[in-house]
Design an enzyme around this catalytic site. Structure first.
Site, PDB file in Angstrom:
ATOM      1  CG  ASP A  85      -1.748   1.204   1.372  1.00 18.40           C
ATOM      2  OD1 ASP A  85      -2.348   1.609   0.364  1.00 18.40           O
ATOM      3  OD2 ASP A  85      -1.802   1.777   2.477  1.00 18.40           O
ATOM      4  CG  ASP A  87      -2.064   7.491   0.850  1.00 15.20           C
ATOM      5  OD1 ASP A  87      -1.082   8.169   0.508  1.00 15.20           O
ATOM      6  OD2 ASP A  87      -3.165   7.547   0.278  1.00 15.20           O
TER       7      ASP A  87
END
EC number: 3.1.3.18
Length: 362
Positions: A85, A87
């Site tokens: 991922d 963020d």
């Protein structure tokens, strides 16, 4: 072009079927319940998937036994691919998280494939490539998969008619990916300037050629967009309702959490009384797409993320190993809470713990 198994749609699970305090999740299912026969054109194979339900019977012993990552080398050696991922894992807002460049360089030196998957739909893959470059990270555009791209890829996978249009509630990233895929679209940031002047007998017109409404994170969200999208979904036969993600919060800056794309999607759910097809995490669409594109065995993938209900569930739904990092939205107290039913295989403080054979103590 995707295989037909990847082209299956994502269908929501009713909130009534979930455990108390758990969040809605999504699984793959045929689109037959959402699209008219004229749209389908025989391009989608009907699959008798049962909706995935979070019950005590399908929370596996593996998922219940989360371990702190103590031997990073052992995990690294056990897989071929790491999906990260962005963020809360690679950056927060526009600030790089400490130790990320060195960690990625080390994994590449060991011959690992790196893939970056984000639910943030505000940018296209090309725009995300520029962000990686600005932060000093050498990441190829082909290694980046944003939910904006997933929306366009999904429409391609179902042979969405090129003479139909897509109404976009979202930002530039979705528009750019739709354009690259050759789809007609309307809406986007420009509709953020539109207002509705209500008068007696006023009837709002909408384009009857809209065959899909795509909803993502939108800083220009307004009542005009809600009403226009609602009219398309409710009145255009077979119109698809597609969400890039349902994240409750996002990291626009590193100072605080901000309302996420789920808040925009929720408004349309309320007005249409329809659940969307979700193409971003935790649905398995992007995982199936990646496995198909790169020829990856899912058992040879480790999903690394900071969110339990999107990243970790995404990995678990795909049959991958999962590593939770505590550098984003999830704290150790949230992980250990009795109310949390989503348990990763491992957890650690941040991805730079990979640099130490014996990972740092949380």
């Amino acid at each position: 072009m995707l295989s037909r198994s990847v082209a299956s749609a994502v269908t929501p699970v009713s909130s009534s079927s979930l455990l108390p305090n758990s969040k809605p999740i999504f699984c793959l299912k045929t689109l037959s319940g959402y699209r008219s026969s004229s749209f389908c054109g025989g391009c989608i194979r009907k699959i008798n998937h049962k909706p995935l339900r979070m019950t005590s019977s399908n929370i596996t012993p593996r998922a219940m036994a989360t371990q702190q990552l103590e031997n990073a080398d052992q995990l690294i050696d056990s897989v071929e691919t790491f999906i990260f991922d962005c963020d809360g894992v690679i950056w927060k807002g526009d600030k790089l998280i400490e130790g990320v460049p060195e960690t990625l360089d080390m994994l590449r030196a060991k011959g690992k494939r790196l893939v970056f998957v984000t639910n943030n739909s505000t940018k296209s893959r090309k725009q995300y490539g520029k962000k990686f470059e600005t932060l000093g990270l050498n990441v190829n555009e082909e290694e980046i998969f944003a939910s904006s791209f997933a929306a366009a890829a999904y429409l391609q996978s179902i042979n969405f008619p090129k003479d139909k249009k897509v109404y976009v509630i979202g930002e530039e990233g979705i528009l750019k990916e739709l354009e690259l895929a050759g789809f007609q679209y309307l809406g986007g940031p420009d509709d953020g300037k539109r207002q509705i002047e209500l008068k007696p007998g006023f009837l709002m017109e909408h384009d009857h050629d809209v065959g899909a409404v795509v909803v993502g994170f939108d800083r220009y969200f307004n009542y005009y967009k809600i009403q226009y999208g609602t009219l398309c979904i409710r009145e255009n036969p077979g119109c698809l309702f597609i969400a890039t993600n349902r994240d409750a919060v996002t990291h626009l800056t590193d100072a605080q959490e901000w309302a996420g794309g789920g808040s925009m999607v929720g408004a349309l759910v309320g007005s249409t009384q329809r659940e969307p097809l979700v193409v971003g995490k935790p649905s398995t669409f992007m995982m199936d797409y990646l496995a198909d594109k790169f020829g990856i065995q899912k058992s040879q993938i480790c999903m690394v993320g900071d969110r339990l209900d999107t990243d970790i569930l995404f990995g678990q739904n795909g049959g991958c190993k999962t590593l939770l990092v505590l550098s984003g939205v999830t704290s150790i107290s949230m992980l250990e809470s009795p109310e949390n039913k989503i348990q990763p295989d491992f957890y650690t403080s941040k991805i730079s713990d990979f640099l130490s054979p014996k990972a740092a103590t949380v």
